[in-house]
Design an enzyme around this catalytic site. Structure first.
Site, PDB file in Angstrom:
ATOM      1  CB  SER A 220      37.364  33.322  48.849  1.00 42.89           C
ATOM      2  OG  SER A 220      38.689  33.185  48.397  1.00 42.89           O
TER       3      SER A 220
ATOM      4  CE1 TYR B  73      38.663  32.657  53.839  1.00 47.71           C
ATOM      5  CE2 TYR B  73      39.626  32.121  51.699  1.00 47.71           C
ATOM      6  CZ  TYR B  73      39.048  33.041  52.561  1.00 47.71           C
ATOM      7  OH  TYR B  73      38.849  34.337  52.145  1.00 47.71           O
TER       8      TYR B  73
ATOM      9  CE  LYS C  91      35.412  33.760  52.657  1.00 52.17           C
ATOM     10  NZ  LYS C  91      34.519  34.686  53.380  1.00 52.17           N
TER      11      LYS C  91
HETATM   12  N1  LIG Z   1      41.716  40.017  51.317  1.00 45.73           N
HETATM   13  C1  LIG Z   1      41.405  39.246  50.297  1.00 45.73           C
HETATM   14  O1  LIG Z   1      42.073  39.256  49.246  1.00 45.73           O
HETATM   15  C2  LIG Z   1      40.207  38.349  50.368  1.00 45.73           C
HETATM   16  C3  LIG Z   1      40.024  37.419  49.344  1.00 45.73           C
HETATM   17  C4  LIG Z   1      38.879  36.622  49.354  1.00 45.73           C
HETATM   18  C5  LIG Z   1      37.963  36.752  50.385  1.00 45.73           C
HETATM   19  N2  LIG Z   1      38.182  37.648  51.393  1.00 45.73           N
HETATM   20  C6  LIG Z   1      37.176  37.731  52.461  1.00 45.73           C
HETATM   21  O2  LIG Z   1      36.863  39.081  52.739  1.00 45.73           O
HETATM   22  C7  LIG Z   1      36.515  39.223  54.131  1.00 45.73           C
HETATM   23  C8  LIG Z   1      37.344  40.321  54.781  1.00 45.73           C
HETATM   24  O3  LIG Z   1      38.712  39.937  54.757  1.00 45.73           O
HETATM   25  P1  LIG Z   1      39.932  40.936  55.010  1.00 45.73           P
HETATM   26  O4  LIG Z   1      40.942  40.626  53.977  1.00 45.73           O
HETATM   27  O5  LIG Z   1      39.460  42.326  55.173  1.00 45.73           O
HETATM   28  O6  LIG Z   1      40.487  40.330  56.396  1.00 45.73           O
HETATM   29  P2  LIG Z   1      40.795  40.995  57.827  1.00 45.73           P
HETATM   30  O7  LIG Z   1      41.475  39.946  58.635  1.00 45.73           O
HETATM   31  O8  LIG Z   1      41.470  42.309  57.657  1.00 45.73           O
HETATM   32  O9  LIG Z   1      39.317  41.274  58.406  1.00 45.73           O
HETATM   33  C9  LIG Z   1      38.508  40.296  58.979  1.00 45.73           C
HETATM   34  C10 LIG Z   1      37.915  40.854  60.251  1.00 45.73           C
HETATM   35  O10 LIG Z   1      36.991  39.892  60.784  1.00 45.73           O
HETATM   36  C11 LIG Z   1      37.085  39.957  62.193  1.00 45.73           C
HETATM   37  N3  LIG Z   1      36.562  38.725  62.801  1.00 45.73           N
HETATM   38  C12 LIG Z   1      37.166  37.513  62.855  1.00 45.73           C
HETATM   39  N4  LIG Z   1      36.379  36.623  63.501  1.00 45.73           N
HETATM   40  C13 LIG Z   1      35.241  37.284  63.840  1.00 45.73           C
HETATM   41  C14 LIG Z   1      34.053  36.883  64.512  1.00 45.73           C
HETATM   42  N5  LIG Z   1      33.900  35.644  64.959  1.00 45.73           N
HETATM   43  N6  LIG Z   1      33.071  37.808  64.700  1.00 45.73           N
HETATM   44  C15 LIG Z   1      33.235  39.084  64.258  1.00 45.73           C
HETATM   45  N7  LIG Z   1      34.357  39.513  63.616  1.00 45.73           N
HETATM   46  C16 LIG Z   1      35.347  38.618  63.415  1.00 45.73           C
HETATM   47  C17 LIG Z   1      38.557  40.186  62.473  1.00 45.73           C
HETATM   48  O11 LIG Z   1      38.784  40.712  63.772  1.00 45.73           O
HETATM   49  C18 LIG Z   1      38.940  41.122  61.338  1.00 45.73           C
HETATM   50  O12 LIG Z   1      38.898  42.489  61.721  1.00 45.73           O
HETATM   51  C19 LIG Z   1      36.710  37.837  54.750  1.00 45.73           C
HETATM   52  O13 LIG Z   1      35.476  37.151  54.757  1.00 45.73           O
HETATM   53  C20 LIG Z   1      37.663  37.161  53.777  1.00 45.73           C
HETATM   54  O14 LIG Z   1      37.562  35.764  53.814  1.00 45.73           O
HETATM   55  C21 LIG Z   1      39.287  38.444  51.419  1.00 45.73           C
END
Ligand SMILES: NC(=O)c1ccc[n+]([C@@H]2O[C@H](COP(=O)([O-])OP(=O)(O)OC[C@H]3O[C@@H](n4cnc5c(N)ncnc54)[C@H](O)[C@@H]3O)[C@@H](O)[C@H]2O)c1
Length: 303
Positions: A151, A164, A168
Protein backbone atom coordinates in the site's frame (compact mmCIF):
# COMPACT_ATOMS: atom_id res chain seq x y z
CA UNK A 1 -5.77 -21.58 -24.88
CA UNK A 2 -6.64 -19.22 -22.04
CA UNK A 3 -3.85 -17.30 -20.29
CA UNK A 4 -4.03 -19.23 -16.99
CA UNK A 5 -5.27 -22.54 -18.39
CA UNK A 6 -3.98 -25.45 -16.29
CA UNK A 7 -2.70 -23.17 -13.51
CA UNK A 8 -3.88 -23.22 -9.90
CA UNK A 9 -3.97 -19.98 -7.96
CA UNK A 10 -4.61 -19.20 -4.30
CA UNK A 11 -6.19 -15.83 -3.50
CA UNK A 12 -6.44 -14.92 0.18
CA UNK A 13 -9.15 -12.50 1.26
CA UNK A 14 -11.07 -13.36 -1.93
CA UNK A 15 -14.56 -13.26 -0.41
CA UNK A 16 -14.98 -9.58 -1.26
CA UNK A 17 -13.35 -6.40 -2.57
CA UNK A 18 -10.21 -6.61 -4.69
CA UNK A 19 -9.59 -10.32 -3.93
CA UNK A 20 -13.03 -11.35 -5.19
CA UNK A 21 -12.32 -9.68 -8.53
CA UNK A 22 -8.93 -11.41 -8.65
CA UNK A 23 -10.60 -14.79 -8.13
CA UNK A 24 -13.21 -14.11 -10.83
CA UNK A 25 -10.60 -12.81 -13.30
CA UNK A 26 -8.24 -15.76 -12.69
CA UNK A 27 -11.10 -18.22 -13.19
CA UNK A 28 -12.18 -16.42 -16.36
CA UNK A 29 -8.58 -16.75 -17.57
CA UNK A 30 -8.84 -20.53 -17.07
CA UNK A 31 -7.21 -21.00 -13.64
CA UNK A 32 -8.35 -23.30 -10.85
CA UNK A 33 -8.85 -20.99 -7.88
CA UNK A 34 -8.69 -21.42 -4.11
CA UNK A 35 -11.00 -18.72 -2.78
CA UNK A 36 -9.73 -18.12 0.74
CA UNK A 37 -11.51 -15.80 3.18
CA UNK A 38 -12.45 -15.94 6.84
CA UNK A 39 -15.28 -13.50 6.25
CA UNK A 40 -14.32 -11.06 9.00
CA UNK A 41 -15.26 -7.42 9.47
CA UNK A 42 -12.86 -4.74 8.19
CA UNK A 43 -11.39 -4.70 11.70
CA UNK A 44 -10.79 -8.45 11.55
CA UNK A 45 -13.60 -9.35 13.93
CA UNK A 46 -15.91 -12.33 13.53
CA UNK A 47 -15.94 -14.94 10.79
CA UNK A 48 -18.36 -16.09 8.11
CA UNK A 49 -17.87 -18.93 5.65
CA UNK A 50 -20.44 -17.30 3.32
CA UNK A 51 -18.24 -14.89 1.27
CA UNK A 52 -15.61 -17.50 0.29
CA UNK A 53 -18.28 -20.10 -0.52
CA UNK A 54 -20.35 -17.66 -2.58
CA UNK A 55 -17.39 -16.61 -4.74
CA UNK A 56 -16.34 -20.25 -5.27
CA UNK A 57 -19.94 -21.15 -6.14
CA UNK A 58 -20.20 -18.27 -8.60
CA UNK A 59 -17.04 -19.45 -10.37
CA UNK A 60 -18.18 -23.09 -10.48
CA UNK A 61 -21.65 -22.14 -11.75
CA UNK A 62 -20.15 -20.14 -14.59
CA UNK A 63 -18.09 -23.10 -15.77
CA UNK A 64 -14.90 -22.38 -13.85
CA UNK A 65 -13.19 -24.39 -11.16
CA UNK A 66 -12.87 -23.16 -7.59
CA UNK A 67 -12.80 -24.36 -3.99
CA UNK A 68 -13.56 -22.30 -0.92
CA UNK A 69 -11.16 -22.11 2.03
CA UNK A 70 -12.04 -20.41 5.30
CA UNK A 71 -8.71 -20.84 7.10
CA UNK A 72 -7.03 -17.74 8.46
CA UNK A 73 -3.77 -16.53 6.94
CA UNK A 74 -2.73 -15.21 10.35
CA UNK A 75 -1.60 -18.51 11.82
CA UNK A 76 1.11 -20.92 10.61
CA UNK A 77 -0.93 -24.14 10.89
CA UNK A 78 -3.97 -22.65 9.27
CA UNK A 79 -1.91 -21.00 6.48
CA UNK A 80 -0.53 -24.48 5.74
CA UNK A 81 -4.10 -25.78 5.42
CA UNK A 82 -4.77 -23.16 2.72
CA UNK A 83 -1.86 -24.53 0.69
CA UNK A 84 -2.99 -28.12 1.36
CA UNK A 85 -6.49 -27.26 0.13
CA UNK A 86 -5.00 -26.21 -3.21
CA UNK A 87 -2.79 -29.30 -3.53
CA UNK A 88 -5.64 -31.64 -2.52
CA UNK A 89 -8.08 -30.05 -4.95
CA UNK A 90 -5.86 -29.28 -7.93
CA UNK A 91 -2.57 -31.12 -7.39
CA UNK A 92 -0.38 -28.05 -7.87
CA UNK A 93 0.09 -24.35 -7.08
CA UNK A 94 1.27 -21.85 -9.66
CA UNK A 95 0.54 -18.52 -7.99
CA UNK A 96 -0.20 -17.21 -4.51
CA UNK A 97 -1.86 -13.86 -3.97
CA UNK A 98 -1.45 -12.45 -0.47
CA UNK A 99 -4.44 -10.15 -0.44
CA UNK A 100 -6.22 -10.75 2.91
CA UNK A 101 -6.27 -7.66 5.05
CA UNK A 102 -7.80 -5.74 7.93
CA UNK A 103 -7.58 -2.20 9.27
CA UNK A 104 -7.34 -0.91 12.85
CA UNK A 105 -6.66 2.79 12.24
CA UNK A 106 -5.60 4.82 15.30
CA UNK A 107 -3.29 7.76 15.73
CA UNK A 108 0.06 6.41 16.90
CA UNK A 109 -0.28 7.87 20.38
CA UNK A 110 -3.53 5.91 20.84
CA UNK A 111 -2.45 2.67 19.10
CA UNK A 112 -2.81 -0.31 21.43
CA UNK A 113 -0.54 -3.38 21.28
CA UNK A 114 -3.68 -5.41 20.36
CA UNK A 115 -4.41 -3.23 17.32
CA UNK A 116 -0.73 -3.28 16.34
CA UNK A 117 -0.52 -7.09 16.59
CA UNK A 118 -3.83 -7.79 14.85
CA UNK A 119 -2.78 -5.84 11.75
CA UNK A 120 0.78 -7.20 11.68
CA UNK A 121 -0.59 -10.73 12.11
CA UNK A 122 -2.92 -10.64 9.11
CA UNK A 123 -0.80 -8.60 6.69
CA UNK A 124 2.88 -9.22 7.45
CA UNK A 125 2.81 -12.53 9.33
CA UNK A 126 -0.02 -13.81 7.12
CA UNK A 127 1.93 -13.00 3.92
CA UNK A 128 4.96 -14.77 5.39
CA UNK A 129 3.01 -17.86 6.56
CA UNK A 130 1.18 -18.38 3.26
CA UNK A 131 4.26 -17.66 1.14
CA UNK A 132 6.48 -19.89 3.26
CA UNK A 133 3.96 -22.75 3.20
CA UNK A 134 3.86 -22.53 -0.62
CA UNK A 135 7.67 -22.28 -0.98
CA UNK A 136 8.48 -26.05 -1.04
CA UNK A 137 5.95 -26.55 -3.85
CA UNK A 138 7.34 -23.67 -5.91
CA UNK A 139 10.90 -24.81 -5.21
CA UNK A 140 10.33 -28.40 -6.32
CA UNK A 141 8.48 -27.32 -9.49
CA UNK A 142 11.13 -24.64 -10.15
CA UNK A 143 8.41 -22.10 -10.96
CA UNK A 144 5.77 -19.99 -9.27
CA UNK A 145 4.56 -16.45 -8.81
CA UNK A 146 3.98 -14.59 -5.55
CA UNK A 147 1.80 -11.51 -5.68
CA UNK A 148 1.63 -9.46 -2.49
CA UNK A 149 -0.64 -6.52 -1.79
CA UNK A 150 1.26 -3.57 -0.39
CA UNK A 151 0.00 0.00 0.00
CA UNK A 152 1.11 3.56 -0.59
CA UNK A 153 0.26 3.96 3.09
CA UNK A 154 3.54 2.14 3.78
CA UNK A 155 5.45 3.14 0.64
CA UNK A 156 4.68 6.85 1.11
CA UNK A 157 2.72 7.47 4.32
CA UNK A 158 -0.72 8.02 5.79
CA UNK A 159 -2.16 9.43 9.00
CA UNK A 160 -3.36 7.05 11.69
CA UNK A 161 -2.00 3.88 10.07
CA UNK A 162 1.31 3.07 11.84
CA UNK A 163 0.39 -0.62 12.18
CA UNK A 164 -0.87 -0.96 8.60
CA UNK A 165 1.95 1.12 7.05
CA UNK A 166 4.63 -0.85 8.91
CA UNK A 167 3.06 -4.14 7.79
CA UNK A 168 2.72 -3.01 4.17
CA UNK A 169 6.30 -1.73 3.90
CA UNK A 170 7.41 -4.96 5.57
CA UNK A 171 5.55 -6.86 2.84
CA UNK A 172 7.52 -4.96 0.17
CA UNK A 173 10.76 -6.10 1.85
CA UNK A 174 9.42 -9.64 2.21
CA UNK A 175 8.60 -9.72 -1.51
CA UNK A 176 12.06 -8.47 -2.51
CA UNK A 177 13.69 -11.03 -0.19
CA UNK A 178 11.63 -13.87 -1.65
CA UNK A 179 12.52 -12.65 -5.16
CA UNK A 180 16.23 -12.73 -4.28
CA UNK A 181 16.20 -16.07 -2.46
CA UNK A 182 14.03 -17.92 -4.96
CA UNK A 183 15.33 -16.52 -8.27
CA UNK A 184 17.54 -19.62 -8.53
CA UNK A 185 14.32 -21.68 -8.69
CA UNK A 186 12.72 -19.37 -11.29
CA UNK A 187 10.18 -18.25 -8.68
CA UNK A 188 9.17 -14.60 -8.90
CA UNK A 189 7.70 -12.24 -6.32
CA UNK A 190 6.11 -8.84 -6.94
CA UNK A 191 3.91 -6.34 -5.11
CA UNK A 192 0.81 -4.43 -6.11
CA UNK A 193 -0.19 -1.23 -4.30
CA UNK A 194 -3.85 -0.84 -5.26
CA UNK A 195 -6.19 2.11 -5.00
CA UNK A 196 -9.75 0.79 -5.02
CA UNK A 197 -13.19 1.70 -3.83
CA UNK A 198 -13.82 -1.22 -1.48
CA UNK A 199 -15.33 -1.47 1.99
CA UNK A 200 -11.82 -0.76 3.28
CA UNK A 201 -11.94 2.85 2.15
CA UNK A 202 -15.74 3.00 1.89
CA UNK A 203 -16.17 4.40 5.40
CA UNK A 204 -15.03 7.91 4.43
CA UNK A 205 -17.69 10.38 5.67
CA UNK A 206 -20.01 11.97 3.07
CA UNK A 207 -21.64 14.72 5.11
CA UNK A 208 -20.49 17.86 3.26
CA UNK A 209 -20.88 18.54 -0.49
CA UNK A 210 -17.08 18.52 -0.78
CA UNK A 211 -16.85 15.09 0.86
CA UNK A 212 -19.63 13.77 -1.40
CA UNK A 213 -17.78 15.01 -4.52
CA UNK A 214 -14.52 13.43 -3.31
CA UNK A 215 -16.19 10.08 -2.72
CA UNK A 216 -17.89 10.17 -6.16
CA UNK A 217 -14.44 10.60 -7.75
CA UNK A 218 -13.10 7.69 -5.69
CA UNK A 219 -15.81 5.36 -6.97
CA UNK A 220 -14.12 5.27 -10.41
CA UNK A 221 -11.35 3.29 -8.70
CA UNK A 222 -13.22 0.03 -9.25
CA UNK A 223 -11.84 -3.07 -7.55
CA UNK A 224 -11.99 -4.94 -10.88
CA UNK A 225 -9.42 -2.52 -12.35
CA UNK A 226 -6.67 -4.15 -10.25
CA UNK A 227 -7.27 -7.64 -11.67
CA UNK A 228 -5.56 -7.33 -15.10
CA UNK A 229 -2.18 -6.60 -13.45
CA UNK A 230 -2.62 -9.55 -11.06
CA UNK A 231 -3.57 -11.78 -14.02
CA UNK A 232 -0.47 -10.65 -15.88
CA UNK A 233 1.72 -11.36 -12.82
CA UNK A 234 0.16 -14.81 -12.33
CA UNK A 235 0.70 -15.72 -16.00
CA UNK A 236 3.78 -16.72 -17.96
CA UNK A 237 3.68 -13.29 -19.64
CA UNK A 238 5.51 -12.00 -16.53
CA UNK A 239 8.10 -14.79 -16.37
CA UNK A 240 10.99 -12.30 -16.33
CA UNK A 241 9.37 -9.82 -13.92
CA UNK A 242 10.40 -10.11 -10.28
CA UNK A 243 11.23 -7.90 -7.28
CA UNK A 244 9.03 -5.06 -8.55
CA UNK A 245 6.37 -2.88 -6.94
CA UNK A 246 3.48 -1.74 -9.11
CA UNK A 247 0.56 0.52 -8.29
CA UNK A 248 -2.87 0.63 -9.94
CA UNK A 249 -5.50 3.34 -9.69
CA UNK A 250 -8.48 2.98 -12.06
CA UNK A 251 -6.93 3.23 -15.54
CA UNK A 252 -3.46 4.29 -14.35
CA UNK A 253 -0.58 1.86 -13.83
CA UNK A 254 2.60 2.85 -11.99
CA UNK A 255 6.01 1.29 -11.50
CA UNK A 256 7.04 2.45 -8.03
CA UNK A 257 10.57 3.47 -7.04
CA UNK A 258 12.64 1.55 -4.49
CA UNK A 259 15.14 2.98 -1.99
CA UNK A 260 18.58 3.91 -3.28
CA UNK A 261 21.16 6.43 -1.95
CA UNK A 262 20.00 9.91 -2.83
CA UNK A 263 22.95 12.14 -1.98
CA UNK A 264 26.32 11.57 -0.28
CA UNK A 265 28.94 13.72 1.41
CA UNK A 266 32.37 12.68 2.53
CA UNK A 267 35.04 14.08 4.89
CA UNK A 268 38.44 12.38 4.88
CA UNK A 269 38.80 12.81 8.65
CA UNK A 270 35.31 11.45 9.48
CA UNK A 271 32.35 13.21 11.07
CA UNK A 272 31.39 14.83 14.35
CA UNK A 273 27.88 15.88 15.34
CA UNK A 274 28.98 19.49 14.71
CA UNK A 275 30.37 18.88 11.21
CA UNK A 276 27.24 16.90 10.33
CA UNK A 277 25.29 20.05 11.26
CA UNK A 278 27.62 22.48 9.46
CA UNK A 279 28.53 20.43 6.38
CA UNK A 280 26.27 17.41 5.78
CA UNK A 281 22.99 19.08 6.73
CA UNK A 282 23.21 21.90 4.15
CA UNK A 283 24.15 19.32 1.52
CA UNK A 284 21.24 17.05 2.42
CA UNK A 285 18.45 19.34 3.54
CA UNK A 286 17.31 20.47 0.10
CA UNK A 287 16.82 16.76 -0.68
CA UNK A 288 14.86 15.92 2.48
CA UNK A 289 11.44 14.43 1.86
CA UNK A 290 8.51 16.42 3.23
CA UNK A 291 5.96 14.67 5.45
CA UNK A 292 4.00 13.49 2.43
CA UNK A 293 0.93 11.34 2.71
CA UNK A 294 -0.16 9.12 -0.17
CA UNK A 295 -2.73 11.70 -1.29
CA UNK A 296 -0.06 14.44 -1.48
CA UNK A 297 1.92 12.40 -3.98
CA UNK A 298 -1.12 11.02 -5.87
CA UNK A 299 -2.58 14.51 -5.87
CA UNK A 300 -4.63 14.34 -9.09
CA UNK A 301 -8.04 12.73 -9.56
CA UNK A 302 -8.05 9.08 -10.59
CA UNK A 303 -8.41 8.61 -14.33
N1 LIG B 1 -8.84 -0.74 -1.20
C1 LIG B 1 -7.73 -0.05 -1.32
O1 LIG B 1 -7.73 1.10 -1.82
C2 LIG B 1 -6.42 -0.63 -0.89
C3 LIG B 1 -5.30 0.21 -0.87
C4 LIG B 1 -4.06 -0.33 -0.55
C5 LIG B 1 -3.96 -1.68 -0.23
N2 LIG B 1 -5.07 -2.47 -0.22
C6 LIG B 1 -4.90 -3.88 0.14
O2 LIG B 1 -5.59 -4.71 -0.78
C7 LIG B 1 -6.04 -5.90 -0.11
C8 LIG B 1 -7.54 -6.11 -0.33
O3 LIG B 1 -8.24 -5.03 0.27
P1 LIG B 1 -9.77 -4.67 -0.03
O4 LIG B 1 -9.83 -3.21 -0.19
O5 LIG B 1 -10.32 -5.55 -1.08
O6 LIG B 1 -10.41 -5.00 1.41
P2 LIG B 1 -11.63 -5.94 1.87
O7 LIG B 1 -11.84 -5.66 3.32
O8 LIG B 1 -12.78 -5.78 0.95
O9 LIG B 1 -11.03 -7.42 1.67
C9 LIG B 1 -10.16 -8.04 2.56
C10 LIG B 1 -10.64 -9.45 2.79
O10 LIG B 1 -9.68 -10.13 3.62
C11 LIG B 1 -10.40 -11.01 4.46
N3 LIG B 1 -9.59 -11.37 5.64
C12 LIG B 1 -9.32 -10.60 6.72
N4 LIG B 1 -8.55 -11.28 7.60
C13 LIG B 1 -8.30 -12.50 7.04
C14 LIG B 1 -7.55 -13.62 7.47
N5 LIG B 1 -6.92 -13.62 8.64
N6 LIG B 1 -7.50 -14.72 6.66
C15 LIG B 1 -8.16 -14.72 5.47
N7 LIG B 1 -8.89 -13.67 5.02
C16 LIG B 1 -8.96 -12.57 5.80
C17 LIG B 1 -11.66 -10.25 4.82
O11 LIG B 1 -12.69 -11.11 5.28
C18 LIG B 1 -11.97 -9.54 3.51
O12 LIG B 1 -12.90 -10.26 2.71
C19 LIG B 1 -5.64 -5.73 1.36
O13 LIG B 1 -4.40 -6.36 1.58
C20 LIG B 1 -5.48 -4.22 1.49
O14 LIG B 1 -4.61 -3.87 2.54
C21 LIG B 1 -6.30 -1.98 -0.54
Amino acid sequence: MKLLEGKSVIVTGAGGGIGRDFALAFAAAGANVVVNDIGSSVKGEGSDAGPARQVAELINKSGGSAVASTDSVADWESANRIIKTCIDAFGRIDAVVNNAGILRDRFFFNLSPEDWNAVIDVHLNGSFYVSRAAAPHFKSRESGSYIHMTSTSGLIGNLGQANYAAAKLGIAALSKSIALDMARYHVRSNCIAPFAWSRMIGSIPTETEEQKARVEKMKVMETAKIAPLATFLASDLSKDVTGQIFAVRANELFLMSQNRPLRSVHRAEGWTAETIASHALPAFSSHFYSLDRSQDVFSWDPI
